[in-house]
Scaffold this active site. Sequence first.
Site, PDB file in Angstrom:
ATOM      1  N   LEU A   1      13.559 -18.517  54.610  1.00  0.00           N
ATOM      2  CA  LEU A   1      12.440 -17.591  54.758  1.00  0.00           C
ATOM      3  C   LEU A   1      12.568 -16.477  53.731  1.00  0.00           C
ATOM      4  O   LEU A   1      13.636 -16.256  53.160  1.00  0.00           O
ATOM      5  CB  LEU A   1      12.429 -17.005  56.176  1.00  0.00           C
ATOM      6  CG  LEU A   1      12.368 -18.059  57.290  1.00  0.00           C
ATOM      7  CD1 LEU A   1      12.625 -17.425  58.650  1.00  0.00           C
ATOM      8  CD2 LEU A   1      11.016 -18.763  57.286  1.00  0.00           C
ATOM      9  N   ALA A   2      11.463 -15.755  53.524  1.00  0.00           N
ATOM     10  CA  ALA A   2      11.461 -14.704  52.512  1.00  0.00           C
ATOM     11  C   ALA A   2      12.516 -13.639  52.800  1.00  0.00           C
ATOM     12  O   ALA A   2      13.060 -13.025  51.885  1.00  0.00           O
ATOM     13  CB  ALA A   2      10.077 -14.065  52.438  1.00  0.00           C
ATOM     14  N   CYS A   3      12.828 -13.427  54.096  1.00  0.00           N
ATOM     15  CA  CYS A   3      13.809 -12.400  54.460  1.00  0.00           C
ATOM     16  C   CYS A   3      15.240 -12.855  54.180  1.00  0.00           C
ATOM     17  O   CYS A   3      16.186 -12.090  54.379  1.00  0.00           O
ATOM     18  CB  CYS A   3      13.657 -12.059  55.947  1.00  0.00           C
ATOM     19  SG  CYS A   3      13.853 -13.485  57.018  1.00  0.00           S
ATOM     20  N   GLY A   4      15.415 -14.113  53.767  1.00  0.00           N
ATOM     21  CA  GLY A   4      16.743 -14.629  53.450  1.00  0.00           C
ATOM     22  C   GLY A   4      17.314 -15.489  54.559  1.00  0.00           C
ATOM     23  O   GLY A   4      18.228 -16.284  54.322  1.00  0.00           O
TER      24      GLY A   4
END
Length: 182
Positions: free
Chosen positions: A157-160
């Site tokens: 995900l974009a948050c890592g």
Amino acid sequence: MSKLEGRSIVLQVTGSIAAFKAAALASLLVDAGAGVQVVVSDGARRFIGDATFEGLTGRPVLSDLFERGRAHDHIRLAETADLLLLYPATANHVARLRAGAADDLIGCLFLANNFRRPYWIAPAMNSNMLAHPAVAEALTVLEGWGCRILPTGEGRLACGAVGYGRLLEPERVLELIVEALA
Ligand SMILES: Cc1cc2nc3c(=O)[nH]c(=O)nc-3n(C[C@H](O)[C@H](O)[C@H](O)COP(=O)(O)O)c2cc1C
């Protein structure tokens, strides 16, 4: 003939990091022959510009419920669309639809449509947000009312973090729309 010739899709975009994928989907839908009307939330405008959607669809983007000359767009669009799609759907807008909030164009469209036309929701968010009871319960309620909730993908995900919550890819959404409408 193009697979979606003569079909009218309302593509509603909210403020997720995945909003750029809505541009790809708009492009695919136009290529397939559909008329695409993009509606954006205030949040979506923090991630992607109206000019991108206008350039891809050839139509002005709608957002303001009170825009002069367009006061009845939520009724007209809700009655004429073959499909309304919330892509990507933020946790905020999932909660707002479940609550029946009607202080923006997306909320009014949802209520004015009242399930006379198919309404699809494609969530995109961090896995913890997706699993939170506030979101999970709202999605269950919306599905029970008649919305189609599209699955999220698993991956980075974009948050890592790695997990569920990735927005379904535009190519797959196009396939599902063609199956449903063609
Ligand atoms: C970098 C960044 C990425 C975000 N991505 C998401 C997301 O993928 N999903 C989500 O539900 N909210 C996400 N948010 C939070 C929403 O943008 C925020 O709740 C916003 O108020 C949503 O507005 P809207 O629903 O009116 O578009 C993100 C915020 C930031 C700063």
